[in-house]
Structures are given as C-alpha cells and as structure tokens.
Scaffold this motif. Structure first.
Motif, PDB file in Angstrom:
ATOM      1  N   MET A 221       0.846  -1.184   0.000  1.00 52.65           N
ATOM      2  CA  MET A 221       0.000   0.000   0.000  1.00 52.65           C
ATOM      3  C   MET A 221       0.890   1.244   0.000  1.00 52.65           C
ATOM      4  N   PRO A 222       0.392   2.383  -0.519  1.00 53.86           N
ATOM      5  CA  PRO A 222       1.207   3.607  -0.577  1.00 53.86           C
ATOM      6  C   PRO A 222       1.714   4.029   0.795  1.00 53.86           C
ATOM      7  N   GLN A 223       2.987   4.418   0.859  1.00 48.15           N
ATOM      8  CA  GLN A 223       3.584   4.787   2.142  1.00 48.15           C
ATOM      9  C   GLN A 223       2.927   6.019   2.754  1.00 48.15           C
ATOM     10  N   VAL A 224       2.456   6.920   1.895  1.00 52.44           N
ATOM     11  CA  VAL A 224       1.880   8.154   2.430  1.00 52.44           C
ATOM     12  C   VAL A 224       0.682   7.863   3.321  1.00 52.44           C
ATOM     13  N   THR A 225      -0.057   6.784   3.038  1.00 58.49           N
ATOM     14  CA  THR A 225      -1.200   6.463   3.884  1.00 58.49           C
ATOM     15  C   THR A 225      -0.748   5.981   5.262  1.00 58.49           C
ATOM     16  N   TRP A 226       0.422   5.341   5.326  1.00 65.01           N
ATOM     17  CA  TRP A 226       0.930   4.913   6.630  1.00 65.01           C
ATOM     18  C   TRP A 226       1.311   6.120   7.479  1.00 65.01           C
ATOM     19  N   TYR A 227       1.964   7.093   6.866  1.00 63.45           N
ATOM     20  CA  TYR A 227       2.313   8.311   7.605  1.00 63.45           C
ATOM     21  C   TYR A 227       1.052   9.006   8.116  1.00 63.45           C
ATOM     22  N   ALA A 228       0.038   9.065   7.254  1.00 67.62           N
ATOM     23  CA  ALA A 228      -1.211   9.702   7.660  1.00 67.62           C
ATOM     24  C   ALA A 228      -1.872   8.943   8.807  1.00 67.62           C
ATOM     25  N   MET A 229      -1.828   7.615   8.759  1.00 69.66           N
ATOM     26  CA  MET A 229      -2.412   6.815   9.837  1.00 69.66           C
ATOM     27  C   MET A 229      -1.683   7.039  11.157  1.00 69.66           C
ATOM     28  N   LEU A 230      -0.361   7.057  11.107  1.00 70.17           N
ATOM     29  CA  LEU A 230       0.416   7.236  12.340  1.00 70.17           C
ATOM     30  C   LEU A 230       0.173   8.615  12.956  1.00 70.17           C
ATOM     31  N   VAL A 231       0.193   9.643  12.115  1.00 63.87           N
ATOM     32  CA  VAL A 231      -0.047  10.999  12.625  1.00 63.87           C
ATOM     33  C   VAL A 231      -1.475  11.129  13.135  1.00 63.87           C
ATOM     34  N   GLY A 232      -2.439  10.631  12.335  1.00 61.59           N
ATOM     35  CA  GLY A 232      -3.839  10.712  12.757  1.00 61.59           C
ATOM     36  C   GLY A 232      -4.099   9.942  14.035  1.00 61.59           C
ATOM     37  N   GLY A 233      -3.489   8.754  14.165  1.00 60.59           N
ATOM     38  CA  GLY A 233      -3.658   7.976  15.387  1.00 60.59           C
ATOM     39  C   GLY A 233      -3.066   8.660  16.601  1.00 60.59           C
ATOM     40  N   ALA A 234      -1.877   9.271  16.426  1.00 62.52           N
ATOM     41  CA  ALA A 234      -1.231   9.965  17.545  1.00 62.52           C
ATOM     42  C   ALA A 234      -2.055  11.166  18.000  1.00 62.52           C
ATOM     43  N   VAL A 235      -2.578  11.933  17.046  1.00 66.21           N
ATOM     44  CA  VAL A 235      -3.397  13.098  17.399  1.00 66.21           C
ATOM     45  C   VAL A 235      -4.706  12.651  18.049  1.00 66.21           C
ATOM     46  N   LEU A 236      -5.276  11.559  17.535  1.00 67.25           N
ATOM     47  CA  LEU A 236      -6.530  11.062  18.104  1.00 67.25           C
ATOM     48  C   LEU A 236      -6.337  10.631  19.554  1.00 67.25           C
ATOM     49  N   ILE A 237      -5.225   9.960  19.842  1.00 66.55           N
ATOM     50  CA  ILE A 237      -4.950   9.532  21.221  1.00 66.55           C
ATOM     51  C   ILE A 237      -4.671  10.731  22.113  1.00 66.55           C
ATOM     52  N   GLY A 238      -3.905  11.688  21.592  1.00 65.49           N
ATOM     53  CA  GLY A 238      -3.513  12.837  22.414  1.00 65.49           C
ATOM     54  C   GLY A 238      -4.547  13.932  22.495  1.00 65.49           C
ATOM     55  N   PHE A 239      -5.617  13.841  21.703  1.00 62.22           N
ATOM     56  CA  PHE A 239      -6.601  14.920  21.670  1.00 62.22           C
ATOM     57  C   PHE A 239      -7.248  15.194  23.028  1.00 62.22           C
ATOM     58  N   PRO A 240      -7.684  14.169  23.767  1.00 60.85           N
ATOM     59  CA  PRO A 240      -8.268  14.469  25.087  1.00 60.85           C
ATOM     60  C   PRO A 240      -7.278  15.160  26.024  1.00 60.85           C
ATOM     61  N   ALA A 241      -5.999  14.761  25.966  1.00 65.24           N
ATOM     62  CA  ALA A 241      -5.006  15.393  26.828  1.00 65.24           C
ATOM     63  C   ALA A 241      -4.781  16.847  26.425  1.00 65.24           C
ATOM     64  N   LEU A 242      -4.830  17.112  25.116  1.00 66.76           N
ATOM     65  CA  LEU A 242      -4.664  18.494  24.656  1.00 66.76           C
ATOM     66  C   LEU A 242      -5.791  19.394  25.137  1.00 66.76           C
ATOM     67  N   LEU A 243      -6.950  18.796  25.402  1.00 65.07           N
ATOM     68  CA  LEU A 243      -8.093  19.580  25.884  1.00 65.07           C
ATOM     69  C   LEU A 243      -8.116  19.704  27.397  1.00 65.07           C
ATOM     70  N   GLY A 244      -7.105  19.136  28.057  1.00 68.35           N
ATOM     71  CA  GLY A 244      -7.044  19.266  29.506  1.00 68.35           C
ATOM     72  C   GLY A 244      -7.632  18.098  30.261  1.00 68.35           C
ATOM     73  N   LEU A 245      -7.417  16.879  29.760  1.00 70.51           N
ATOM     74  CA  LEU A 245      -7.913  15.689  30.447  1.00 70.51           C
ATOM     75  C   LEU A 245      -7.287  15.574  31.840  1.00 70.51           C
ATOM     76  N   ALA A 246      -8.131  15.355  32.822  1.00 69.79           N
ATOM     77  CA  ALA A 246      -7.628  15.188  34.189  1.00 69.79           C
ATOM     78  C   ALA A 246      -6.975  13.808  34.318  1.00 69.79           C
ATOM     79  N   ALA A 247      -5.848  13.757  35.008  1.00 72.39           N
ATOM     80  CA  ALA A 247      -5.082  12.513  35.118  1.00 72.39           C
ATOM     81  C   ALA A 247      -5.612  11.628  36.229  1.00 72.39           C
ATOM     82  N   THR A 248      -6.911  11.325  36.181  1.00 73.57           N
ATOM     83  CA  THR A 248      -7.490  10.409  37.150  1.00 73.57           C
ATOM     84  C   THR A 248      -7.357   8.980  36.624  1.00 73.57           C
TER      85      THR A 248
END
Length: 266
Positions: free
Chosen positions: A177-204
C-alpha cells in the motif's frame, strides 16, 4: 515532482485554511466567551475519529482483498499443477516420468524454498528454473499419436495457468500500500490519542484507563493493517497448504495408476 508532493501540499493547505479560519473567525465575542467551545471540541474529535477510521478502513480493506486474492491464486496454481500431472499420464512412459518428476520438483521448491522468500517480497530462482525445465520437457515430449498429442497440449495449457498464477504471486508478494497512507495513519492515530489530553484531560485513574483503551484500539488497528499489507508473511499471510495438497494429489494419481490424457473435471 515528488510522489508525495500533492498529498503534502494538500495537507499543508488544509492546515493553513484551518489556522486562518480559527484566527479570524474565532476572534469574535461569542468565541472569546467560549459559548461554543464544547460543540467545537466535539466536532474536532469527530473529524479526527472519522479521518482515522477512513484511513484504517482503506488500508484494511485493501490488504484483506490482496490477501484473499493471493490465497485464491495459490489454489488455482495447485489445481493447474494437478491437471498438468494428470495430463502427463497420457505421454510416452519416458516422457511421463520426466514431466511428473519435474512437476514434483517444482512443487516442492515452491513449498519449501519459495514461501519463506515470499514473506520478504521475493521469489525463488530455483523454482522458476524448475518450471522452465518442465515446460521444455513437455514441449519435447513425443506426439506420435493423436492421444499423446492431446496429452501434451493439455499439459501445456495447464502449465500456462501455472505461469500466470505464479506471475501474479510474484507481483502480490512485492506489492504494498502507498507509504503516504501509513504516515497519515500514524499521525492521525497519535493526534486522536492525544486529543483528550490536549483539551485538559484530568489525570485520574478512570480517565487514564479510558485513554489507554483508545490507545490500544488505535495501535491494534494500525498493526492489523500492517500485517495484512504482507500477504505471505505470518501470522495472517498465505501459507503453502495449497502445494501440500498438490503433492497429495500427485501421490493419489500415482497410487491409482492414472495414465490417461484427459484432464479430470473439478
């Protein structure tokens, strides 16, 4: 122009547009008061999730299709080898023995030598040579009678199918599969995981556990897509079962003394 120039420029254009829109449209009184902050955050989260699902679905669907096709083609090749072995039964005794021995040698080479190479995107030179020798032996077989001529023609037709399926397998082993889609998946996955923390997720404990589940799901999806992108690599890749089946059919035909020229119907 680089193959990745258009996707990269498109992504940068989207970033620039989003920045300008946020900068100028987000400076009003209602934006400053945070009246629509909750809705905006929900929209951004939904877009991130949808984008990641789209990319993952594209990768998984493409990989699964390639895997299914590769598995199906190995069984097509197995049937063609059995048909060629059967057709060789109608050749003169010396030619029959030579052709059948070469078919066995080729099948064993694919099963034991080539399949480990396929996991790394390559094919076996020895297997190609065995197949070429088989074709040469069939072409040189005696056709003194109509029955032997029909047997030789049938064996050649079956071997042509083997060549076709083998060529397809070579292409599938090297295709990715095209490599560019892998880069997009990795970046999109990282932002998706970190999105709640970027909004101020409490560390409970509860919220961190939920976020870890999101991280596990994202990582599993990327890992699954990566495994499906290698159709001949374990644990999900195609195995040499079809060629083991072909060797069993060879043994069965030898045991039952099939020496007729007609190709059996499936």
């Amino acid at each position: 122009m680089s193959l990745y120039a258009v996707p990269l420029l498109s992504a940068l254009g989207g970033v620039a547009f989003a920045f300008l829109a946020g900068k100028f449209l987000g400076s009003g009184r209602r934006a400053a008061s945070g009246e629509f902050t909750g809705q905006a955050q929900s929209l951004i989260g939904a877009v991130l999730l949808s984008s990641f699902i789209l990319l993952t679905g594209f990768q998984v669907a493409g990989g699964w299709s390639a895997l299914s096709s590769a598995r199906s083609r190995t069984y097509d090749e197995s049937r063609a080898l059995a048909d060629a072995y059967w057709a060789a039964g109608g050749l003169a005794p010396g030619d029959r023995s030579t052709v059948r021995d070469l078919l066995r040698q080729y099948t064993a080479a694919v099963r034991t030598i080539e399949f480990p190479d396929l996991a790394h995107g390559g094919t076996s030179t020895a297997a190609w040579q065995d197949l070429d020798r088989t074709r040469a032996a069939i072409g040189a077989a005696s056709a003194a009678t109509g029955a032997r001529q029909a047997a030789r023609s049938s064996a050649q037709d079956s071997l042509a199918v083997v060549y076709q399926t083998r060529t397809d397998r070579s292409a599938q082993a090297a295709g990715r599969m095209p490599q560019v889609t892998w880069y997009a998946m990795l970046v999109g996955g990282a932002v998706l995981i970190g999105f709640p923390a970027l909004l101020g997720l409490a560390a409970t404990t509860r919220q961190l556990a939920t976020l870890c589940c999101v991280g596990a799901a994202v990582a599993f999806a990327i890992s699954l897509a990566a495994q499906l992108d290698h159709p001949f690599q374990r644990p999900l890749g195609v195995r040499s079962t079809a060629f083991t089946l072909a060797e069993r059919r060879f043994d069965q035909m030898d045991a039952e003394g099939y020496t007729v020229s007609a190709v059996p119907r499936p």
